[in-house]
Scaffold this active site. Sequence first.
Site, PDB file in Angstrom:
ATOM      1  N   SER A  89       0.840  -1.197   0.000  1.00 14.51           N
ATOM      2  CA  SER A  89       0.000   0.000   0.000  1.00 14.51           C
ATOM      3  C   SER A  89       0.871   1.241   0.000  1.00 14.51           C
ATOM      4  CB  SER A  89      -0.898   0.014   1.240  1.00 14.51           C
ATOM      5  OG  SER A  89      -1.644   1.208   1.293  1.00 14.51           O
ATOM      6  N   ASN A  90       0.388   2.273  -0.690  1.00 13.33           N
ATOM      7  CA  ASN A  90       1.042   3.583  -0.635  1.00 13.33           C
ATOM      8  C   ASN A  90       0.213   4.574   0.181  1.00 13.33           C
ATOM      9  OD1 ASN A  90       3.474   3.284  -2.181  1.00 13.33           O
ATOM     10  ND2 ASN A  90       2.189   3.031  -3.996  1.00 13.33           N
ATOM     11  N   LYS A 138      -0.519   6.306   3.203  1.00  7.15           N
ATOM     12  CA  LYS A 138       0.227   6.586   4.442  1.00  7.15           C
ATOM     13  C   LYS A 138      -0.644   6.470   5.696  1.00  7.15           C
ATOM     14  CE  LYS A 138       3.995   9.489   2.599  1.00  7.15           C
ATOM     15  NZ  LYS A 138       4.179   8.641   1.462  1.00  7.15           N
ATOM     16  N   ASP A 143      -7.851  -4.789   1.241  1.00  5.50           N
ATOM     17  CA  ASP A 143      -8.820  -3.939   0.569  1.00  5.50           C
ATOM     18  C   ASP A 143      -9.970  -3.769   1.543  1.00  5.50           C
ATOM     19  OD1 ASP A 143      -9.592  -2.261  -1.475  1.00  5.50           O
ATOM     20  OD2 ASP A 143     -10.695  -3.807  -2.555  1.00  5.50           O
ATOM     21  N   GLY A 176     -10.885   8.671   4.755  1.00  2.00           N
ATOM     22  CA  GLY A 176     -11.955   7.993   4.031  1.00  2.00           C
ATOM     23  C   GLY A 176     -13.331   8.399   4.542  1.00  2.00           C
ATOM     24  N   LYS A 222      -9.783   3.816  17.705  1.00  2.00           N
ATOM     25  CA  LYS A 222     -10.276   3.279  16.438  1.00  2.00           C
ATOM     26  C   LYS A 222      -9.702   1.887  16.185  1.00  2.00           C
ATOM     27  CE  LYS A 222     -10.393   3.991  11.450  1.00  2.00           C
ATOM     28  NZ  LYS A 222      -9.855   4.696  10.297  1.00  2.00           N
ATOM     29  N   ARG A 282     -10.360  -2.757  10.079  1.00  2.00           N
ATOM     30  CA  ARG A 282      -8.948  -2.994   9.764  1.00  2.00           C
ATOM     31  C   ARG A 282      -8.210  -3.472  11.010  1.00  2.00           C
ATOM     32  NH1 ARG A 282      -7.932   1.380   7.452  1.00  2.00           N
ATOM     33  NH2 ARG A 282      -8.331   0.618   5.368  1.00  2.00           N
TER      34      ARG A 282
END
Length: 194
Positions: free
Chosen positions: A7-8, A10, A68, A149, A171, A177
């Site tokens: 992943s890019n 950050k 994802d 997001g 979180k 995630r």
Amino acid sequence: MKIIIASNNKNKVQEIQNQVPKSIQIVTLEEIGCTEDIAETGTTLEENAIIKANYITEKYGLPCFADDTGLEIDALNGEPGVYSARYAGEDKNADKNMDLVLEKLSNSTNRKAQFKTVIALNINSEQHLFTGIVEGEIRNEKTGTNGFGYDPIFEPENLGKTFAEMSLEEKNKLSHRGRAVAQLINFLINLENK
């Protein structure tokens, strides 16, 4: 143990690094010199995670994982789902994405939604999948400035605040995630201890 995160993003990397014990070193795509934007051509979250993980394994021959994530809204038949990042266009603009969701839900009383993350891990010539889900609802407006997001419009598990109103630690304890990464970490620690 060193492992690459495909992943890019950050924000995503920071969230995951915050959970990982010191014995596991997360290496970014930037650090291995991978600047390509890996095309997410799958029609499911699982497919996209696998595509990204396989790309890195095939090109660099290194252990890696990719994830994802999608926001799935009941009243929108599971949208935006796999298209969450580019729901309002290819520029992946979070504000435009949230505005589109709020507009589509403006006449809906059903605000139920869930966030789902799928992680694909490629290690020792094997592939493993980990899934994290958190249920909640879509707020009527954006609140909070943390996260990224859809965090400002998603309230998890009737907690009275959005992900964007929580600290990173709060979180990570209950997010989709966070739950998938916890499974990944347990798997890697067990692997290390074998």
